[in-house]
Design a protein around this motif. Structure first.
Motif, short mmCIF file in Angstrom:
data_model
loop_
_atom_site.label_atom_id
_atom_site.label_comp_id
_atom_site.label_asym_id
_atom_site.label_seq_id
_atom_site.Cartn_x
_atom_site.Cartn_y
_atom_site.Cartn_z
N PHE A 65 7.89 5.62 12.91
CA PHE A 65 6.93 6.71 13.17
C PHE A 65 6.46 6.59 14.62
O PHE A 65 6.11 5.51 15.08
CB PHE A 65 5.73 6.58 12.22
N GLY A 118 0.20 -14.83 -2.41
CA GLY A 118 -0.66 -15.10 -3.57
C GLY A 118 -1.23 -13.78 -4.13
O GLY A 118 -1.93 -13.06 -3.43
N ARG A 154 7.21 -12.40 -0.85
CA ARG A 154 6.85 -11.05 -0.41
C ARG A 154 8.07 -10.14 -0.23
O ARG A 154 8.00 -8.93 -0.46
CB ARG A 154 6.06 -11.10 0.90
N ALA A 205 0.84 -1.20 0.00
CA ALA A 205 0.00 0.00 0.00
C ALA A 205 0.87 1.25 0.00
O ALA A 205 0.71 2.15 -0.85
CB ALA A 205 -0.92 0.00 1.22
N GLY A 256 1.09 -15.41 2.44
CA GLY A 256 1.11 -16.47 1.44
C GLY A 256 1.74 -16.01 0.13
O GLY A 256 2.22 -16.81 -0.66
N GLY A 311 -5.41 -9.46 0.79
CA GLY A 311 -5.25 -8.07 1.23
C GLY A 311 -4.43 -7.23 0.27
O GLY A 311 -4.53 -6.00 0.28
N ILE A 312 -3.60 -7.90 -0.56
CA ILE A 312 -2.69 -7.12 -1.41
C ILE A 312 -3.48 -6.33 -2.46
O ILE A 312 -3.19 -5.17 -2.74
CB ILE A 312 -1.62 -8.04 -2.07
N GLN A 332 11.51 -1.09 9.67
CA GLN A 332 12.36 -2.29 9.68
C GLN A 332 13.57 -2.14 8.77
O GLN A 332 13.61 -1.27 7.91
CB GLN A 332 11.54 -3.50 9.22
N GLU A 387 9.98 3.54 6.81
CA GLU A 387 9.81 2.12 7.17
C GLU A 387 10.63 1.83 8.43
O GLU A 387 11.81 2.15 8.49
CB GLU A 387 10.27 1.25 5.99
N ASP A 394 -3.96 -2.50 4.91
CA ASP A 394 -4.30 -3.14 6.18
C ASP A 394 -4.55 -2.12 7.29
O ASP A 394 -5.36 -2.35 8.19
CB ASP A 394 -3.15 -4.07 6.63
N ARG A 416 12.56 -6.59 4.08
CA ARG A 416 12.18 -7.29 5.30
C ARG A 416 11.25 -8.46 4.97
O ARG A 416 10.57 -8.48 3.95
CB ARG A 416 11.48 -6.33 6.28
C1 LIG Z 1 -0.25 -15.25 7.22
C2 LIG Z 1 -0.84 -14.31 6.21
C3 LIG Z 1 -0.97 -14.70 4.88
C4 LIG Z 1 -1.49 -13.82 3.92
N1 LIG Z 1 -1.57 -14.23 2.61
C5 LIG Z 1 -2.02 -13.37 1.67
C6 LIG Z 1 -2.03 -13.76 0.30
O1 LIG Z 1 -1.61 -14.85 -0.06
N2 LIG Z 1 -2.50 -12.86 -0.62
C7 LIG Z 1 -2.96 -11.62 -0.25
O2 LIG Z 1 -3.41 -10.85 -1.12
N3 LIG Z 1 -2.94 -11.22 1.05
C8 LIG Z 1 -2.47 -12.05 2.01
N4 LIG Z 1 -2.40 -11.64 3.30
C9 LIG Z 1 -2.73 -10.24 3.63
C10 LIG Z 1 -1.58 -9.31 3.21
O3 LIG Z 1 -0.37 -9.79 3.74
C11 LIG Z 1 -1.83 -7.87 3.70
O4 LIG Z 1 -3.16 -7.51 3.40
C12 LIG Z 1 -0.88 -6.88 3.02
O5 LIG Z 1 0.46 -7.13 3.41
C13 LIG Z 1 -1.25 -5.44 3.40
O6 LIG Z 1 -0.28 -4.56 2.87
P1 LIG Z 1 0.00 -3.16 3.58
O7 LIG Z 1 0.96 -2.44 2.70
O8 LIG Z 1 -1.27 -2.49 3.93
O9 LIG Z 1 0.69 -3.51 4.98
P2 LIG Z 1 2.00 -4.37 5.32
O10 LIG Z 1 2.39 -5.22 4.18
O11 LIG Z 1 1.72 -4.99 6.63
O12 LIG Z 1 3.14 -3.24 5.49
C14 LIG Z 1 3.14 -2.36 6.59
C15 LIG Z 1 4.56 -1.85 6.78
O13 LIG Z 1 4.53 -0.79 7.76
C16 LIG Z 1 5.69 -0.88 8.56
N5 LIG Z 1 5.43 -0.19 9.82
C17 LIG Z 1 4.55 -0.58 10.78
N6 LIG Z 1 4.56 0.33 11.79
C18 LIG Z 1 5.45 1.30 11.45
C19 LIG Z 1 5.91 2.50 12.09
N7 LIG Z 1 5.46 2.87 13.31
N8 LIG Z 1 6.85 3.26 11.46
C20 LIG Z 1 7.32 2.88 10.23
N9 LIG Z 1 6.93 1.76 9.59
C21 LIG Z 1 6.01 0.98 10.18
C22 LIG Z 1 5.89 -2.40 8.72
O14 LIG Z 1 7.19 -2.72 9.09
C23 LIG Z 1 5.51 -2.90 7.32
O15 LIG Z 1 6.65 -3.01 6.50
C24 LIG Z 1 -1.91 -12.51 4.30
C25 LIG Z 1 -1.78 -12.10 5.63
C26 LIG Z 1 -1.26 -12.99 6.58
C27 LIG Z 1 -1.14 -12.53 8.01
#
Ligand SMILES: Cc1cc2nc3c(=O)[nH]c(=O)nc-3n(C[C@H](O)[C@H](O)[C@H](O)COP(=O)(O)OP(=O)(O)OC[C@H]3O[C@@H](n4cnc5c(N)ncnc54)[C@H](O)[C@@H]3O)c2cc1C
Length: 384
Positions: free
Chosen positions: A116, A44, A92, A12, A42, A276-277, A33, A31, A264, A37
């Motif tokens: 943050f 997918g 990932r 996102a 999964g 969620g992706i 981490q 970020e 998320d 990272r």
């Molecule tokens: C076990 C599991 C399997 C999954 N399998 C799938 C799948 O196969 N296909 C699919 O579409 N979805 C899947 N999902 C859901 C998917 O992983 C998430 O919906 C997706 O990663 C959301 O992306 P995002 O960018 O919103 O957040 P994230 O990918 O969670 O990224 C958030 C980032 O913010 C950073 N961060 C957090 N707090 C701070 C802070 N205070 N300061 C700076 N940085 C910070 C974190 O380190 C992280 O890098 C799965 C989820 C889980 C738990």
């Protein structure tokens, strides 16, 4: 002064940072981490997600799924074979890194290992505090995942969560070619969810996820799944647990003044499949359009909440209802699917982007009785 600070470099955050930088806005992507990272996931990427991405991700695709095997308690089931890709399997770490690289190439400033902490509003700008420094920006975006600190500090309602646990297995000694191109989903291995086996280049992502908030035995459920998938205790196995976004699709706020949430952090995911992706990328796309329009003086940032509620929320609401129905009546659902296999093509149409979950109550019966013609062409095989 930055135009926009985006917290979190998952799909996102990096997608949004890339899009906003490409139109000339001054963007910082933050970020906490080390980078790249590991992310428990999964990996997918459904066809509908693959097709809305503006970065070519083919270099990080490790397998392409043409076949879905659905079982109940690893017994009765159906295999569906599609003539076109259904899911693209990505690692990932490499996938997220590629999207960040794209954002940097578009001009975004990327800070890693910087967390943050908080923000405060000032006349015309936001002061952002990290564990390293303070910065000024006009718009702050929380893309910081399910436990969003930005969301908490900005007073957003907490998002509903389920629980998932995943095992990364490999590299494997067994013949990976046998597993390639297929995904196995088992209902019944865990209450209120499913188990999966997603093959990658030379490893497997096997996991269990449930939309229940509290699970007593998730580790045991995962070990059962590993056992049923033929994983031996001598295989290299790493376990990771993580909350899963499980929205009920009710109307909510996605911006609070100049603070927005995406992915998320906003609780945007599919409550039926856990995907969620796709929603991370979709919400970033909508956010980028509203933010750029706001900088041009054409639109209010409140428009972001309105658009998510109008364009994304209705489908999530329908998927939530479908999820409640299916996970409560699994044996009935599996028997119905075996009797009326055309329903599968509706599901494949949804994850391929040809249809969506809205109006499933009428579309599923229409598929069963041949009134609705599916776009996806699939073959079905019954298995015992
Ligand atoms: C076990 C599991 C399997 C999954 N399998 C799938 C799948 O196969 N296909 C699919 O579409 N979805 C899947 N999902 C859901 C998917 O992983 C998430 O919906 C997706 O990663 C959301 O992306 P995002 O960018 O919103 O957040 P994230 O990918 O969670 O990224 C958030 C980032 O913010 C950073 N961060 C957090 N707090 C701070 C802070 N205070 N300061 C700076 N940085 C910070 C974190 O380190 C992280 O890098 C799965 C989820 C889980 C738990």
């Amino acid at each position: 002064m930055f135009d926009v600070i985006v917290v979190g470099a998952g799909p996102a955050g990096s997608t949004l940072a890339g899009k906003l930088s490409s139109i000339g806005l001054k963007v910082m992507l933050l970020e906490k981490q080390e980078w790249p990272r590991f992310k428990p996931c999964g990996g997918g990427i459904t066809k509908r997600c693959y097709e809305i991405m503006d970065t070519d991700i083919s270099s990080v695709i490790e397998d392409i799924t043409y076949s879905l095997i659905l079982t109940l308690n690893h017994k009765i089931g159906v295999e569906l074979i599609s003539h076109s890709p259904i899911i693209y399997q990505a690692d990932r770490m490499r996938f997220d890194d590629l999207l960040v690289e794209n954002a940097i190439n578009n001009g975004a400033t990327f800070h890693i290992k910087e967390k943050f902490l908080d923000f405060n509003l000032n006349e015309g700008y936001i002061n952002v505090e990290t564990d390293m420094d303070t910065y000024k920006c006009r718009v702050l975006v929380g893309a910081d995942g399910i436990n969003s600190t930005v969301g908490r500090k900005a007073g957003f309602r907490k998002v509903h969560t389920g629980t998932a646990m995943e095992a990364e297995i490999g590299p494997l000694n067994k013949d990976m070619n046998r597993l390639k191109g297929k995904v196995h989903i088992d209902f019944g291995i865990i209450k209120g969810g499913y188990g999966w086996n997603f093959p990658k280049e030379d490893s497997l992502s096997i996991g269990v996820g449930t939309f229940r908030h509290r699970v007593m035995d998730i580790k045991k459920n995962l070990y059962d799944m590993l056992d049923k998938e033929g994983i031996k205790s001598s295989d290299e196995v790493y376990l990771y647990g993580h909350p899963l976004a499980f929205p009920d699709g009710k109307s909510r706020k996605y911006n609070n003044g100049n603070v927005l949430l995406v992915g998320d952090a906003a609780g945007l995911a599919d409550p039926f499949t856990g995907e969620g992706i796709y929603y991370a990328i979709e919400s970033a796309r909508i956010a980028s359009e509203v933010i750029s329009s706001w900088f041009n003086g054409n639109e209010k940032l409140q428009r972001y909440t309105d658009r998510i509620n109008n364009e994304i929320r209705p489908e999530i609401r329908s998927a939530y209802e479908l999820s409640m129905f299916c996970y409560h009546f699994l044996p009935f659902v599996m028997i119905t699917l075996k009797t009326f296999p055309a329903i599968f093509s509706y599901f494949i149409d949804v994850i391929s982007g040809h249809d969506d979950f809205r109006y499933w109550q009428t579309k599923v019966p229409a598929c069963m009785f041949g009134i609705k013609k599916p776009v996806s062409e699939i073959d079905l095989k019954y298995i015992r």
